[in-house]
Write a protein that holds these residues in place. Structure first.
Motif, PDB file in Angstrom:
ATOM      1  N   GLU B  19       8.458  -7.980  36.349  1.00  0.00           N
ATOM      2  CA  GLU B  19       9.206  -9.144  36.808  1.00  0.00           C
ATOM      3  C   GLU B  19       9.088  -9.310  38.320  1.00  0.00           C
ATOM      4  OE1 GLU B  19      10.413  -6.345  35.791  1.00  0.00           O
ATOM      5  OE2 GLU B  19      12.188  -5.756  36.914  1.00  0.00           O
ATOM      6  N   GLY B  23       6.545 -12.137  40.182  1.00  0.00           N
ATOM      7  CA  GLY B  23       7.359 -13.056  40.981  1.00  0.00           C
ATOM      8  C   GLY B  23       8.564 -13.659  40.289  1.00  0.00           C
ATOM      9  N   ASP B  24       8.984 -13.109  39.124  1.00  0.00           N
ATOM     10  CA  ASP B  24      10.235 -13.605  38.542  1.00  0.00           C
ATOM     11  C   ASP B  24      11.414 -13.185  39.406  1.00  0.00           C
ATOM     12  OD1 ASP B  24       9.104 -14.840  36.304  1.00  0.00           O
ATOM     13  OD2 ASP B  24       8.964 -12.923  35.259  1.00  0.00           O
ATOM     14  N   ILE B  25      11.244 -12.072  40.103  1.00  0.00           N
ATOM     15  CA  ILE B  25      12.253 -11.595  41.050  1.00  0.00           C
ATOM     16  C   ILE B  25      11.539 -11.344  42.371  1.00  0.00           C
ATOM     17  CG2 ILE B  25      13.785  -9.665  41.628  1.00  0.00           C
ATOM     18  CD1 ILE B  25      14.224  -9.249  38.654  1.00  0.00           C
TER      19      ILE B  25
END
Lengths: 425, 425
Positions: B19, B23-25
């Motif tokens: 993640e 780049g989700d976070i």
């Protein structure tokens, strides 16, 4: 799936700069590139940050191109002594840096447009390792570098985000798409379930998918009191990947039931407001524990005003009586942190605003106990045309997490009440 | 500087998780750790992100401990199948994972406090590689890991930021300090000034410090409608670095005047509440544009209830009349977004709650114009024992930035009003 899908391009990202390494700047570029690469079907083997140091850059480049075919560097292309990406690439490849006459005259033109001479130091931006070509920078002075080296290709992009975005989109992305396969994600958003309960509900599915080579794969992301289930599939094109996702998604939805409130970019507050809007209902909120955060979350949504009439933050106990009409006897008999009080708050705010539904929170955010009740205690009250009820929960964490989770819990209690009212259960 | 300062400890940071890689976070943990390590005088050789994959984690750990003596990992300690940091460390060291009876009983106790059984999957959080010890997690269920391995020490911390911060501060930092030279920061926090105005006010100072070799140095960090001025000095010990900072800080304070509301970890809401408390004053807020965020920000502060009595979110126009007593004629003549209405809101909420001060916001958060007024319009009203006034501002950005900046602006208008009332100007 065809053969091609199994040969996804592998890529890495390397950010150059002490200011990122030591956290003066958060590495948003890496997140943005990770998103872009994921959507382009490129697998990432690593992402890294290295200092403004020529040997360190060269070592990181060599290692990255030992694992991946594509390396995207950001930063270190500016005109100062600290900008050493070009030098690091040249050292890693054993190539010389040579001044490019075309880039030199571009620099002169750019500066003359600003009525300035080119500062001596800026000429280093016209240097390229032998074998590399320049990537045009439509928004700044530093050209990028495309350098086939060590059996792969390195792309050096500027560190300034909007310059980097454009250069990646214009010059790098077109060389990546169509090579590999495409990765498609579907996110199922749950609330009111612990992460471990979500994982437990899907354990068999996850096991089975692992046995099938992990395509599609399921991952869990927990944050802010919610758990997202991310289903990822890889295929030669978007449609084939989506076909792989469909049965897994259907099975996950069946296993998670009403725990799932939405998909992809849905938000819990958006779903609650939309459900109310569909039914022609309005909402008012009364907040003690959440102290305004619940109304704040709902009003994040553009157009919330057609549903949310407003709210009352009754932080002081007197305000619960005076502004919400909570009977003094209720407060005296049960305390401010109780099912009875939170129901009276929900009924009171519904009445004051003339709303269809009232939603209320009370509890103990900490750091200290309140009325002898432990930190993390939450009571949520819901009042509507069919009557009122309360739910009490115990939230983990400390003050900020308890408050954030309380907002999610309150929204989810209302969401489930609306589902039940609708199905008549 | 003495010799010792030249032998700084070398450290790396490794974040584990798809993640973050995709780049989700955004990797805020790495930035925070970089800052902490910098302040502790520790040099960083690299920072990296690797996927949720046991061999990939093991390889990244091995490489990092080949360059640095200290490796700090974040993430991958949770209860799901994707949490593989323990496994990766064990593989890198060639050690077995063994269930720790003490950790197992801690888990049982934590869950029983929440009236729950330990889900089967969570027991993996009680596993440790042979040779490692657990680091206590005061805020969550996942213990950390301290593992002397490959000639250095690996510390595995949770990915949840507040859990990670505490564990680093309690269990890792004490083992790092005292080795190298020390970097000391002083942060001056400003509100109600544009970043460019802050930079302008300090331009001469910055120039002079540059000429002196950049120790101390001044940097500007703008976010959320506030600009921080960061003064950084390096020295052999904390006292010498602090001595370098003192005159620069005094000059900056003189140049910025009342623009500075606090230092280091102060918050604007904390300073406003403390100022009110000192004067024995209470506060109530009426919110339209900020929709609960202003009350939410104030109630972030533990103990806010002794000053903040509560608030009313009057999102619907009818609520402004009914609940705040804004005269219908004022709304008709001037509109909801006006100095007149926001003053009436501040007076109304002050009256309803019986507070010393009333603070109100109204404006246009967008995406659409309202009453023909442009997106970004903000009116702030203040009512107190000495009368009422309004300020109007125009905020940049889109809906989320406008709402966040509006909270800061409202707090700052009140802060400056309290200063002026006190000095009688």
């Amino acid at each position: 799936m065809n053969e091609q899908a199994l040969h996804a391009v592998h890529a890495e990202v390397l950010a150059v700069g002490d200011e990122i390494l030591y956290g003066d700047i958060i590495n948003g570029n890496a997140a943005w590139l990770g998103n872009q690469l994921s959507e382009a079907g490129v697998r990432m083997t690593r992402s890294a940050v290295c200092p403004d140091d020529e040997p360190a850059i060269a070592a990181a480049v060599t290692e990255a191109l030992g694992r991946a075919h594509i390396l995207i560097l950001t930063g270190g292309l500016g005109p100062t002594q600290d900008d050493l990406t070009r030098e690091g690439l040249a050292r890693a490849a054993g190539a010389e840096l040579v001044r490019d006459p075309g880039l030199e005259s571009d620099l002169r033109r750019r500066f003359s447009e600003l009525n300035r001479n080119v500062p001596e130091r800026n000429y280093q931006q016209a240097d390229l390792p032998v074998g590399a070509t320049a990537l045009p920078n439509t928004r700044g002075t530093a050209p990028g570098v495309r350098f086939p080296m060590l059996g792969g290709v390195a792309y050096a992009l500027p560190g300034v985000p909007h310059e980097m975005y454009d250069m990646f989109t214009d010059s790098v992305l077109p060389e990546l798409v169509g090579h590999g396969s495409v990765i498609v994600h579907r996110i199922l958003r749950t609330a009111g379930m612990w992460e471990s309960a979500v994982a437990e509900a899907l354990a068999l599915q996850v096991e089975e998918l692992r046995g099938n080579g992990g395509n599609p794969a399921i991952a869990f992301l927990a944050s802010g009191g919610q758990t997202r289930v991310k289903i990822t599939a890889q295929g030669p094109d978007r449609a084939s990947a989506a076909t792989l996702i469909a049965p897994v998604e259907a099975a996950a939805l069946a296993a998670l039931g009403t725990g799932v409130y939405g998909r992809d970019n849905d938000t819990l507050e958006g779903v609650v407001l939309a459900t109310l809007r569909e039914r022609g209902a309005t909402l008012a909120v009364a907040e003690s524990l959440t102290g305004g955060l619940l109304a704040g979350r709902l009003t994040d949504v553009p157009g919330a005003s057609s549903v949310l009439l407003g709210g009352i933050v009754s932080y002081a106990t007197a305000a619960k009586e005076d502004l919400l009409g909570v009977p003094a006897e209720t407060l005296a008999a049960h305390g401010a942190v109780s099912d009875e009080t939170v129901i009276a708050m929900a009924e009171g705010v519904r009445d004051r605003f003339g709303a269809t539904m009232g939603l209320a929170t009370s509890g103990v955010a900490g750091p200290d106990l309140q009325e002898g009740k432990p930190v993390g205690t939450l009571h949520v009250g819901v009042a509507g045309p069919d009557g009122s009820f309360a739910r009490s929960l115990r939230l983990p964490g400390q003050r900020p997490q308890i408050r954030a989770s309380a907002v999610v819990s309150a929204l989810d209690v209302l969401r489930r009440a609306l589902i039940n009212a609708h199905t008549g259960s």
